[in-house]
Design a protein around this motif. Structure first.
Motif, mmCIF file in Angstrom:
data_model
loop_
_atom_site.group_PDB
_atom_site.id
_atom_site.type_symbol
_atom_site.label_atom_id
_atom_site.label_comp_id
_atom_site.label_asym_id
_atom_site.label_seq_id
_atom_site.Cartn_x
_atom_site.Cartn_y
_atom_site.Cartn_z
ATOM 1 N N PRO A 46 0.847 -1.515 -0.132
ATOM 2 C CA PRO A 46 0.135 -0.131 -0.108
ATOM 3 C C PRO A 46 0.890 1.332 -0.082
ATOM 4 N N PRO A 47 0.087 2.239 -0.616
ATOM 5 C CA PRO A 47 1.141 3.652 -0.476
ATOM 6 C C PRO A 47 1.447 3.892 1.085
ATOM 7 N N LYS A 48 2.578 4.650 0.891
ATOM 8 C CA LYS A 48 3.044 5.155 2.510
ATOM 9 C C LYS A 48 2.501 6.667 2.784
ATOM 10 N N ILE A 49 2.160 6.590 3.984
ATOM 11 C CA ILE A 49 1.808 8.008 4.830
ATOM 12 C C ILE A 49 2.698 8.499 5.543
ATOM 13 N N THR A 50 3.026 9.777 5.962
ATOM 14 C CA THR A 50 3.902 10.151 7.011
ATOM 15 C C THR A 50 3.200 10.831 7.901
ATOM 16 N N ILE A 51 3.690 10.625 9.329
ATOM 17 C CA ILE A 51 2.682 11.619 10.266
ATOM 18 C C ILE A 51 4.156 12.203 11.078
ATOM 19 N N TYR A 52 3.828 13.226 11.734
ATOM 20 C CA TYR A 52 4.849 13.807 12.914
ATOM 21 C C TYR A 52 4.248 13.471 14.050
ATOM 22 N N GLN A 53 5.194 12.971 15.082
ATOM 23 C CA GLN A 53 5.031 12.528 16.355
ATOM 24 C C GLN A 53 6.095 12.849 17.384
#
Length: 134
Positions: free
Chosen positions: A62-69
């Motif tokens: 699946p496509p990658k998503i990015t979050i800030y944490q």
């Protein structure tokens, strides 16, 4: 001595701001208009996931998503995964994060959309950056 011509990149002419658009699936027509309690998106959802990304179909990757944490939250999350792996066999961070996100989405759908799935919204529709006035 002559210099060789520079090679052309396969990325030349592309922009990180132009997302590829998936071909649109034909829309089913209904005699009664669908009602939703969700607010209309600012931009049409022309890039909504369709086709192979439909629920229940297995994607190769699946496509990658990015979050800030925050680093403390990341460390705590990894600790939960390690402990969780021992009990139920969770294999990786992606599965853990996806399950947690979908659990929250289902809770929001139950609370704010009568238990029905929200209308899909494609990439590039959600506003990014800090809101004006902050």
């Amino acid at each position: 001595m002559t210099r060789p011509e520079p090679r052309k990149s396969s990325l030349s002419g592309s922009s990180p701001f132009n997302h590829p658009v998936a071909p649109e699936a034909p829309q089913e027509t209904s005699a009664t208009p669908a009602t939703s309690t969700t607010p209309a998106p600012a931009v049409a959802a022309a890039e909504a996931p369709t086709g192979a990304a439909a629920k229940g179909e297995k994607l190769a990757k699946p496509p990658k998503i990015t979050i800030y944490q925050h680093p403390d939250d990341s460390a705590r999350m990894r600790g939960a995964i390690v402990a969780y792996m021992r009990n139920v066999g969770m294999t990786n961070l992606s599965k853990f994060a996806n399950e947690a996100i979908m659990e929250k989405v289902e809770r929001l759908e139950a609370d704010y959309n009568g238990g029905k799935p929200f209308d899909p919204v494609g990439p590039g529709v959600i506003p990014v950056g800090r809101p004006m006035g902050e």
